[in-house]
Write an enzyme that holds these catalytic residues in place. Structure first.
Site, PDB file in Angstrom:
ATOM      1  N   LYS A 187       0.854  -1.084  -0.088  1.00  0.00           N
ATOM      2  CA  LYS A 187       0.009  -0.058   0.131  1.00  0.00           C
ATOM      3  C   LYS A 187       0.890   1.328  -0.054  1.00  0.00           C
ATOM      4  CE  LYS A 187      -3.822  -2.045   2.638  1.00  0.00           C
ATOM      5  NZ  LYS A 187      -4.929  -1.762   1.844  1.00  0.00           N
TER       6      LYS A 187
ATOM      7  N   ARG B 277     -10.115 -11.539   2.254  1.00  0.00           N
ATOM      8  CA  ARG B 277     -11.011 -12.693   1.555  1.00  0.00           C
ATOM      9  C   ARG B 277     -10.513 -14.156   1.670  1.00  0.00           C
ATOM     10  NH1 ARG B 277     -11.551  -9.263  -3.706  1.00  0.00           N
ATOM     11  NH2 ARG B 277     -11.177  -7.631  -2.271  1.00  0.00           N
TER      12      ARG B 277
HETATM   13  N1  BES Z   1      -7.994  -3.948   4.718  1.00  0.00           N
HETATM   14  C1  BES Z   1      -8.390  -3.284   3.297  1.00  0.00           C
HETATM   15  C2  BES Z   1      -9.464  -2.493   2.993  1.00  0.00           C
HETATM   16  C3  BES Z   1      -9.679  -1.285   3.521  1.00  0.00           C
HETATM   17  C4  BES Z   1      -9.251  -0.175   3.140  1.00  0.00           C
HETATM   18  C5  BES Z   1     -10.113  -1.214   4.890  1.00  0.00           C
HETATM   19  C6  BES Z   1      -9.387   1.061   3.466  1.00  0.00           C
HETATM   20  C7  BES Z   1     -10.414   0.135   5.596  1.00  0.00           C
HETATM   21  C8  BES Z   1     -10.113   1.275   4.730  1.00  0.00           C
HETATM   22  C9  BES Z   1      -8.206  -4.535   2.301  1.00  0.00           C
HETATM   23  O1  BES Z   1      -7.383  -5.589   2.684  1.00  0.00           O
HETATM   24  C10 BES Z   1      -7.673  -4.248   1.010  1.00  0.00           C
HETATM   25  O2  BES Z   1      -6.477  -3.796   0.990  1.00  0.00           O
HETATM   26  N2  BES Z   1      -8.511  -4.328   0.016  1.00  0.00           N
HETATM   27  C11 BES Z   1      -8.288  -3.913  -1.275  1.00  0.00           C
HETATM   28  C12 BES Z   1      -8.792  -4.834  -2.251  1.00  0.00           C
HETATM   29  C13 BES Z   1      -8.117  -4.586  -3.982  1.00  0.00           C
HETATM   30  C14 BES Z   1      -6.673  -4.959  -3.843  1.00  0.00           C
HETATM   31  C15 BES Z   1      -8.923  -5.685  -4.685  1.00  0.00           C
HETATM   32  C16 BES Z   1      -8.695  -2.526  -1.623  1.00  0.00           C
HETATM   33  O3  BES Z   1      -9.931  -2.171  -1.392  1.00  0.00           O
HETATM   34  O4  BES Z   1      -7.818  -1.516  -2.249  1.00  0.00           O
HETATM   35 MN    MN Z   2      -5.403  -5.586   2.013  1.00  0.00          MN
END
Ligand code: BES
Ligand code: MN
Ligand code: ZN
Length: 504
Positions: free
Chosen positions: A284, A358
């Site tokens: 990230k 997931r």
């Molecule tokens: N934990 C994150 C989602 C999230 C984002 C929670 C912001 C709270 C605030 C999750 O694991 C994630 O990174 N999801 C990705 C999925 C994508 C790579 C398909 C996302 O939402 O960008």
């Molecule tokens: Mn994630």
């Protein structure tokens, strides 16, 4: 947490630092309440002071009492128009008053419930529910996460005792019931908030599991923890893969509360327990990454709910399941393009290592089948897409059973932890088709919350199931009435309300 109690005392002999009274904003009801207040305070009050009080929601006014009162102050808390009054407005008014007491550094306050006992303001709710709402506002509004401050002043506030005063003998039991409910629920919400706010250096799978075990056992639950070896032997490939990049081994926690009949099937609650989400190799951006210490908010909601359900001795059987991992990049981490196997043998192409939640939930959903559940509800800070779609005021909901969806919706309205359904139409399924495995873990740019829901659905058996995406509601950017910046503890009040509706 402040201690909440119910009592019955003469208004002049209540020994708190302040009495809390409620005042509506509409003229008719306000007048009669002001008249009573004028009679109570006599000559010690200048009439203009009363005229200036508007009774608006969130408005508080401090008055000083004549000598015959043991309590030296009155804090008036506005409840807005009585016609529009609801339990949610009472939570806010309860919070506003308690927060004023905290600012004034008072150590005890007493809420006067007579206007509700006498039906001076119209409200279609029981006295137990009214007291519960006010007490929730008081307790949740004064929550602070101050564990890491070294300065004594910052570490605590003096407000310790909050009592709820019955003006009659025959209402005390109803008030007691509401206060008992509120204190057990709020303790669960505090636990969930503390877990969410604790940084990843201290909260990792082993410590998350240990806290779940200690707190839930104390409340009367049975707790079992699977270590890495056991997780491997069960072939929980999602959990094994996600934890690979971390020095911290994973855990799988099972919390059971058997308050129902012996052979009755349980409700299963699953909580995403990513103790820190860097994204892994699909790392990230650094801005705001610190919030990802709260990526275990689903797990926190389940732990808080299990603790509260057990303390309240809810007459239902419930199983809480928590897959806990840390998602880190390293030489041992899984890579984009890897293919892994979930517990039921299905293969997943890991298109993006940041779609890790997931993967661990898939193992838990497969494991849940063992319990022949009445229904399964999973909670997860699953997608940024859900935050884009719904912001901070509604949890995204998807599922395969309209009756569970409807009952959660009703519980959401009552608790004000509101949920909003997103569609799992068949057309979305193809977005997670993989060229080389049974499914891939990412669906591309559009409908990210829904493709994540569809991924989970592929691991759901024939039991009724609902997925709650709490990414927007678990992590808050600012203080509000009875929530603070940081972890909201969302899910505990919703699920307790829902489980109370589900009891047979
Ligand atoms: N934990 C994150 C989602 C999230 C984002 C929670 C912001 C709270 C605030 C999750 O694991 C994630 O990174 N999801 C990705 C999925 C994508 C790579 C398909 C996302 O939402 O960008
Ligand atoms: Mn994630
Ligand atoms: Zn995550």
């Amino acid at each position: 947490m402040i201690s909440l109690r119910a009592e019955r005392k003469e208004v002049t002999s209540i020994k708190s630092d302040a009495l809390i009274m409620f005042i509506p904003s509409d003229e008719k009801n306000k007048k009669s309440i002001k008249r009573k207040l004028g009679a109570l305070l006599g000559k010690s009050i200048v009439p203009t002071v009363l005229d200036d009080i508007k009774g608006k929601q969130g408005e508080t006014t401090v008055l000083y009492t004549p000598d015959i009162f043991s309590a030296k102050r009155i804090i008036l808390s506005g409840i807005g128009e009585s016609e529009k009054l609801s339990l949610e407005y009472l939570r806010r008014a309860g919070a506003a008053a308690a927060k004023t007491a905290v600012r004034m550094k008072l150590s005890s306050v007493a809420y006067m419930l007579d206007i509700f006992e006498n039906n001076d303001v119209p409200l279609n709710a029981s006295l137990a529910d009214i007291s519960c709402a006010l007490a929730e506002g008081a307790a949740l509004g004064t929550y602070t996460f101050s564990h890491y401050f070294t300065d004594e002043e910052q570490r605590s506030h003096p407000l310790q005792t909050v009592s709820f005063n019955a003006s009659r003998k025959n209402t005390l039991n109803d008030i007691k019931e509401g206060i008992y409910k509120a204190s057990n629920i709020c303790r669960g919400v505090y636990l969930a908030r503390d877990l969410g706010n604790t940084p990843g250096i201290d909260l990792y799978p082993e410590t998350l599991a240990a806290i779940a075990r200690d707190e839930c056992r104390k409340a009367g639950c049975k707790v079992t923890i699977f270590d890495e070896k056991k997780i491997q032997s069960l072939k929980m490939g999602g959990i094994v893969s996600v934890s690979k990049g971390s020095e911290r081994p994973p855990r799988f926690v099972i919390i059971e509360w058997n308050g129902g009949k012996r052979l009755e099937k349980p409700y299963v609650l699953i909580g995403k327990g990513i103790t820190f989400d860097t994204g892994g190799i699909s790392i990230k951006p650094s801005a705001g990454m610190g919030d990802m210490k709260m990526d275990m908010s689903g797990a926190a909601a389940v732990i808080g709910t299990m603790q509260a359900a057990a303390s309240l001795k809810l007459p239902v059987n419930i199983v809480g399941l928590i897959p806990a991992c840390e998602n880190m990049p390293s030489g041992k981490a899984i890579r984009p393009g890897d293919v892994i196997r979930i517990m039921n043998g299905k293969t997943v192409e890991v298109d993006n290592t940041d779609a890790e939640g997931r993967l661990i939930l898939a193992d838990a959903l497969v494991f849940a089948k063992r319990y022949k559940p009445k229904a399964v509800v999973d909670l997860a800070t699953l997608t940024g897409a859900c935050v884009v779609a719904l912001g901070h005021y509604a949890t995204g909901m998807m599922g395969n059973d309209s009756s569970v969806i409807e009952s959660l919706k009703a519980a959401g309205e009552r608790s004000y932890e509101r949920v909003w359904e997103l569609p799992l139409y068949d057309e979305y399924e193809k977005l997670i088709k993989s060229d080389i495995a049974d499914v891939k873990n990412m669906g591309g740019r559009w409908a990210g919350a829904i493709t994540a829901g569809w991924f989970l659905k592929k691991f759901v058996d024939d039991y009724p199931w609902v997925h709650l995406d709490i990414a927007g509601t678990a992590i808050l950017a600012e203080n509000a009435d009875y929530t603070q910046k940081g972890a909201s503890g969302i899910g505990v009040r919703l699920l307790i309300e829902w489980l109370r509706m589900m009891r047979t």
